[in-house]
Design an enzyme around this catalytic site. Structure first.
Site, PDB file in Angstrom:
ATOM      1  N   THR A 118     -20.523  41.883  24.884  1.00 59.00           N
ATOM      2  CA  THR A 118     -19.521  41.640  25.932  1.00 59.00           C
ATOM      3  C   THR A 118     -19.648  40.201  26.427  1.00 59.00           C
ATOM      4  OG1 THR A 118     -19.490  43.951  26.584  1.00 59.00           O
ATOM      5  CG2 THR A 118     -18.721  42.378  28.222  1.00 59.00           C
ATOM      6  N   LYS A 153     -16.427  41.839  22.711  1.00 52.03           N
ATOM      7  CA  LYS A 153     -15.536  42.465  23.698  1.00 52.03           C
ATOM      8  C   LYS A 153     -15.298  41.523  24.870  1.00 52.03           C
ATOM      9  CE  LYS A 153     -15.552  46.489  26.848  1.00 52.03           C
ATOM     10  NZ  LYS A 153     -16.123  45.981  28.112  1.00 52.03           N
ATOM     11  N   HIS A 192     -12.159  43.426  30.756  1.00 52.17           N
ATOM     12  CA  HIS A 192     -13.189  44.202  31.448  1.00 52.17           C
ATOM     13  C   HIS A 192     -12.563  45.157  32.472  1.00 52.17           C
ATOM     14  CE1 HIS A 192     -17.733  43.881  31.701  1.00 52.17           C
ATOM     15  NE2 HIS A 192     -17.509  44.785  32.619  1.00 52.17           N
ATOM     16  N   TYR A 209     -25.279  42.806  26.760  1.00 51.19           N
ATOM     17  CA  TYR A 209     -25.076  41.619  27.596  1.00 51.19           C
ATOM     18  C   TYR A 209     -26.229  40.683  27.243  1.00 51.19           C
ATOM     19  CZ  TYR A 209     -21.798  43.842  30.906  1.00 51.19           C
ATOM     20  OH  TYR A 209     -20.707  44.432  31.501  1.00 51.19           O
ATOM     21  N   SER A 244     -24.084  51.210  27.327  1.00 52.53           N
ATOM     22  CA  SER A 244     -24.145  49.871  27.942  1.00 52.53           C
ATOM     23  C   SER A 244     -25.583  49.373  28.105  1.00 52.53           C
ATOM     24  CB  SER A 244     -23.493  49.947  29.325  1.00 52.53           C
ATOM     25  OG  SER A 244     -23.844  48.828  30.107  1.00 52.53           O
TER      26      SER A 244
HETATM   27  C1  LIG Z   1     -17.689  51.716  36.269  1.00 46.55           C
HETATM   28  C2  LIG Z   1     -17.524  50.786  35.116  1.00 46.55           C
HETATM   29  C3  LIG Z   1     -18.645  50.187  34.573  1.00 46.55           C
HETATM   30  C4  LIG Z   1     -18.508  49.311  33.485  1.00 46.55           C
HETATM   31  N1  LIG Z   1     -19.636  48.784  32.912  1.00 46.55           N
HETATM   32  C5  LIG Z   1     -19.501  48.021  31.796  1.00 46.55           C
HETATM   33  C6  LIG Z   1     -20.657  47.558  31.110  1.00 46.55           C
HETATM   34  O1  LIG Z   1     -21.786  47.838  31.484  1.00 46.55           O
HETATM   35  N2  LIG Z   1     -20.455  46.797  29.992  1.00 46.55           N
HETATM   36  C7  LIG Z   1     -19.212  46.463  29.527  1.00 46.55           C
HETATM   37  O2  LIG Z   1     -19.078  45.766  28.519  1.00 46.55           O
HETATM   38  N3  LIG Z   1     -18.099  46.897  30.165  1.00 46.55           N
HETATM   39  C8  LIG Z   1     -18.228  47.677  31.268  1.00 46.55           C
HETATM   40  N4  LIG Z   1     -17.100  48.151  31.893  1.00 46.55           N
HETATM   41  C9  LIG Z   1     -15.780  47.835  31.346  1.00 46.55           C
HETATM   42  C10 LIG Z   1     -15.317  48.901  30.349  1.00 46.55           C
HETATM   43  O3  LIG Z   1     -16.104  48.899  29.194  1.00 46.55           O
HETATM   44  C11 LIG Z   1     -13.876  48.651  29.927  1.00 46.55           C
HETATM   45  O4  LIG Z   1     -13.730  47.319  29.519  1.00 46.55           O
HETATM   46  C12 LIG Z   1     -12.866  48.936  31.039  1.00 46.55           C
HETATM   47  O5  LIG Z   1     -13.250  50.043  31.806  1.00 46.55           O
HETATM   48  C13 LIG Z   1     -11.518  49.183  30.388  1.00 46.55           C
HETATM   49  O6  LIG Z   1     -10.553  49.457  31.323  1.00 46.55           O
HETATM   50  P1  LIG Z   1     -10.087  50.944  31.745  1.00 46.55           P
HETATM   51  O7  LIG Z   1     -11.138  51.407  32.679  1.00 46.55           O
HETATM   52  O8  LIG Z   1      -8.771  50.709  32.362  1.00 46.55           O
HETATM   53  O9  LIG Z   1     -10.056  51.779  30.475  1.00 46.55           O
HETATM   54  C14 LIG Z   1     -17.225  49.027  32.974  1.00 46.55           C
HETATM   55  C15 LIG Z   1     -16.109  49.635  33.534  1.00 46.55           C
HETATM   56  C16 LIG Z   1     -16.229  50.511  34.591  1.00 46.55           C
HETATM   57  C17 LIG Z   1     -15.004  51.169  35.138  1.00 46.55           C
END
Ligand SMILES: Cc1cc2nc3c(=O)[nH]c(=O)nc-3n(C[C@H](O)[C@H](O)[C@H](O)COP(=O)(O)O)c2cc1C
Length: 387
Positions: free
Chosen positions: A170, A260, A284, A144, A120
């Site tokens: 994203t 995404k 997300h 981002y 990320s």
């Molecule tokens: C703690 C955490 C941090 C996240 N940080 C980012 C991020 O920095 N960039 C991003 O595109 N998505 C981020 N996401 C979203 C994840 O990439 C993903 O879309 C999401 O966790 C999918 O759902 P799931 O947790 O049910 O598998 C984050 C998710 C979590 C749980």
């Protein structure tokens, strides 16, 4: 007298976890509550997240019987390259907050399992360090778009120099989502030892010891004094980004480009027209707009509209290999996972992530065998429907 249950070490408990839910329970015990809740929580009333998970509960499989399923290969090709199973470890910010081993551990576990890992923009390890930790892995980078456009170009150069050849942009964070668990905890990044956290520290001494004695937690790619998450997101991220910006990213990035956070069929069509290599149907993990479309339900519509022009991926709510099978049967080239591997990481560092990947693989193999399709390549819409 019957012997009591043997006391298992943490490593033994991780190895004995029967599913991702077991690892989530271990994670809850190991990490301070505000760290666990940062991962486990979502935006506002958390309906999007609940619906994403619940949608997998409505999957009904239609198994064929008397088929030869002695072999059940799981490898698939995505973006021109073979991976061991249709799983991508998605981008998650602040990963060293979950466990000191952080992004390096996740990248190494992905490398061993033969699946991609996505670093990320909000990561706590540099792209170069991830590449060094997992030189044989397929490491991707998630962008981002920040207000300072030159900074974006520098970030892309860092990712490219680290050998990353897939960029995931994203697009569902024009502004920060309202993660109410974080608000209630007063979560700061990094966590600070205030009165409440001192009390929590007493209950999670191992986590706090690691946290206070390991490399200080800071963003590796973006600048800015980390403090409250929503504040830093709103300060850095550019809310004026449009599809036209993707065109300059496309021209600045020679590798593959995924977008995404797509939540509508018409947006998917617009992006396919721009020529992106893939679309990730995602909200997300429910951490942005609450009550947005449920990824598993939207997926077949996006696949039908643009699946012949671009690769479509599913993200959100995946907690098992059977969920992966359902996503692929409904048209996803692969499923991203977020929380599932973070539960493993919080429960037990790198072996915890490996345990999650082993479970996903074993569950996927078992599911395709029992479905009578013999392998992931045989999964299609006739194997599954949503009740
Ligand atoms: C703690 C955490 C941090 C996240 N940080 C980012 C991020 O920095 N960039 C991003 O595109 N998505 C981020 N996401 C979203 C994840 O990439 C993903 O879309 C999401 O966790 C999918 O759902 P799931 O947790 O049910 O598998 C984050 C998710 C979590 C749980």
């Amino acid at each position: 007298m019957l012997p009591g249950r043997p006391r298992l070490s943490r490593a033994e408990r991780v190895a004995a976890a029967a599913d991702v839910a077991d690892l989530r329970r271990l994670a809850r015990r190991r990490a301070p509550r505000m760290v666990f809740d940062y991962v486990d929580g979502a935006a506002e009333a958390e309906r999007s997240m609940a619906r994403a998970v619940e949608a997998f509960g409505r999957v009904e499989f239609s198994p064929r019987v008397l088929r030869d399923v002695a072999e059940a290969p799981t490898a698939v090709e995505i973006l021109g390259r073979r991976i061991a199973m249709p799983v991508v470890l998605g981008p998650t910010g602040f990963t060293r907050m979950m466990h000191r081993a952080g992004e390096r551990a996740v990248a190494r576990a992905a490398e061993r399992a033969g699946v991609p890992y996505t670093l990320s923009t909000m990561g706590t390890t540099t792209a170069a360090d991830v590449a060094k930790a997992a030189p044989g892995g397929w490491n991707w980078f998630q962008l981002y778009v920040v207000r300072d456009r030159d900074r974006n170009l520098e970030t892309l150069a860092m990712a490219r120099d680290a050998g990353m050849d897939v960029l995931v942009v994203t697009v569902d964070v024009p502004v920060a989502g309202a993660r109410l668990r974080d608000v209630r905890h007063g979560l700061t990044i990094p966590p600070s030892l205030r009165w409440r956290s001192v009390l929590q520290a007493a209950r999670h001494p191992a986590w706090w010891f690691d946290f206070l004695t390991s490399e200080p937690l800071r963003f590796a790619t973006v600048d800015g004094a980390p403090s409250d998450l929503a504040g830093i997101t709103n300060m850095l991220f550019d809310p004026s980004v449009t599809v036209r910006d993707l065109e300059w990213i496309r021209s600045a990035w020679q590798g593959r480009l995924l977008v995404k956070g797509v939540q509508r069929v018409d947006d998917a069509k617009e992006l396919a027209a721009v020529g992106v290599d893939g679309i990730v149907v995602s909200n997300h993990g429910g951490r942005q707009l609450d009550r947005s479309a449920t990824p598993l339900e939207l997926l077949p519509h996006v696949v039908e509209a643009v699946g012949d022009r671009t690769e479509v991926f599913l993200d959100g709510g995946v907690r098992s290999g059977a969920d992966v099978a359902a996503g692929v049967a409904l048209g996803a080239r692969a499923c991203f996972v977020g929380r599932a591997y973070l539960y493993g990481l919080m429960a037990g560092g790198e072996p915890g992530v490996t345990r999650v990947l082993d479970l996903l693989h074993a569950e996927l193999v078992r599911t395709v065998q029992m479905l009578g399709v013999g392998g992931v390549a045989g999964l299609g819409p006739d194997a599954v429907h949503l009740r």
